[in-house]
Scaffold this active site. Structure first.
Site, short mmCIF file in Angstrom:
data_model
loop_
_atom_site.label_atom_id
_atom_site.label_comp_id
_atom_site.label_asym_id
_atom_site.label_seq_id
_atom_site.Cartn_x
_atom_site.Cartn_y
_atom_site.Cartn_z
N ASN A 128 1.40 24.79 13.74
CA ASN A 128 1.44 25.74 12.62
C ASN A 128 2.03 25.07 11.39
OD1 ASN A 128 0.70 27.75 14.54
ND2 ASN A 128 2.85 28.09 15.03
N ARG A 157 0.81 -1.22 0.00
CA ARG A 157 0.00 0.00 0.00
C ARG A 157 0.84 1.27 0.00
NH1 ARG A 157 -2.97 -1.12 5.47
NH2 ARG A 157 -0.78 -1.64 5.92
N GLU A 195 5.53 6.31 12.72
CA GLU A 195 5.08 7.15 13.82
C GLU A 195 5.89 8.44 13.82
OE1 GLU A 195 5.50 4.98 17.42
OE2 GLU A 195 3.90 3.55 16.94
N HIS A 246 14.21 32.60 14.73
CA HIS A 246 13.14 32.95 15.65
C HIS A 246 13.28 32.17 16.95
CE1 HIS A 246 10.69 33.71 11.73
NE2 HIS A 246 11.42 34.76 12.06
N GLN A 256 -0.26 24.35 20.22
CA GLN A 256 -0.50 25.01 18.94
C GLN A 256 0.30 24.31 17.86
OE1 GLN A 256 -0.55 29.31 19.01
NE2 GLN A 256 0.18 29.47 16.92
N LYS A 305 9.65 23.53 20.41
CA LYS A 305 9.03 23.20 19.13
C LYS A 305 9.49 21.83 18.65
CE LYS A 305 9.26 27.96 17.29
NZ LYS A 305 9.83 28.79 16.20
N HIS A 329 15.45 29.11 15.90
CA HIS A 329 15.22 28.21 14.78
C HIS A 329 15.18 29.00 13.47
CE1 HIS A 329 12.60 25.85 11.97
NE2 HIS A 329 13.51 24.96 12.28
N TYR A 344 5.08 22.98 12.59
CA TYR A 344 5.68 23.31 13.88
C TYR A 344 4.67 22.95 14.97
CZ TYR A 344 7.58 26.79 10.55
OH TYR A 344 8.07 27.44 9.45
N ARG A 349 13.44 31.47 6.65
CA ARG A 349 12.58 31.89 7.77
C ARG A 349 13.39 31.77 9.06
NH1 ARG A 349 6.94 32.00 6.39
NH2 ARG A 349 6.54 31.06 4.34
#
Length: 215
Positions: A59, A33, A38, A72, A57, A82, A129, A142, A69
């Protein structure tokens, strides 16, 4: 207590070069298939960290090739841990140590993440990050331990020569106006914007103590 390396039948957690940063990889199971693996198991990461991760949360970002990016991070407390996963495309992922007083302050750890890697990067509170998208239509997820609070965000310029992140290309990277206006690491340090290593250690210890009292 430092983070631990943990290995199970389906998942492996190992330390990266920056303290409190981890690479989580999964075993894949293939059949006619397709495949299954996991992506996250709470008790495995909790064993590595010494406390469960509270995910409040989730994102997603979608980026063109050459988009950068970051860098941060977040103030500690409350901090922001994260789990970063590339679910489509490919990124060059960077964990940056923004913790003043850390033995690896200003250093970074690089990982290539893509949809075939079956891997995620965990960043503890106080770490920064960043990533560069190496393909168009790259999607990154995230999972965050705290909700987004603009007042707690720490941003350091991703092209700061002192950081030495390998984001220079034959063509200039694509950076947001916010990230392009961010201070260098030295400027952020001088302005008192960065978390202290000790505050992060104390916060991690408080999480482990709280976890132990609920056993």
């Amino acid at each position: 207590m430092a983070v631990r390396e943990v290995s199970t039948r389906s998942m492996h957690v190992r330390r990266l070069a920056i303290p409190d940063a981890l690479l989580i990889t999964a075993e894949r199971f293939d059949d006619e298939r397709g495949l299954f693996y996991e992506a996250y198991r709470e008790e495995v990461l909790a064993e590595a960290l010494g406390h469960p991760l509270r995910v409040v949360q989730s994102n997603f970002s979608v980026s063109r090739r050459r988009v950068v990016r970051g860098v941060h991070g977040a103030a500690v407390p409350p901090g922001l841990a994260k789990i970063v996963t590339c679910v489509r495309g490919t990124v060059l992922d960077a964990v940056v140590d923004l913790r003043v007083g850390s033995p690896t302050f200003g250093q970074h750890a690089l990982t290539v993440l893509d949809q075939r890697a079956r891997a995620s990067v965990y960043l503890g509170e106080g770490l920064g990050h960043a990533f560069m998208a190496l393909t168009d239509d790259t999607c990154v997820q995230y999972q965050c331990s705290q909700p987004y609070r603009p007042q707690d965000v720490i941003t350091v310029h991703p092209l700061d020569p002192e950081l030495g992140l390998p984001f220079a290309l034959p063509e200039p990277p694509i950076v947001s106006g916010h990230d392009a206006a961010a201070p260098t690491l030295q400027e952020a340090l001088e302005r008192g914007l960065l978390p202290s290593y000790q505050s992060c250690v104390d916060y991690h210890d408080s999480l482990r103590t709280a976890a132990a009292t609920h056993l």
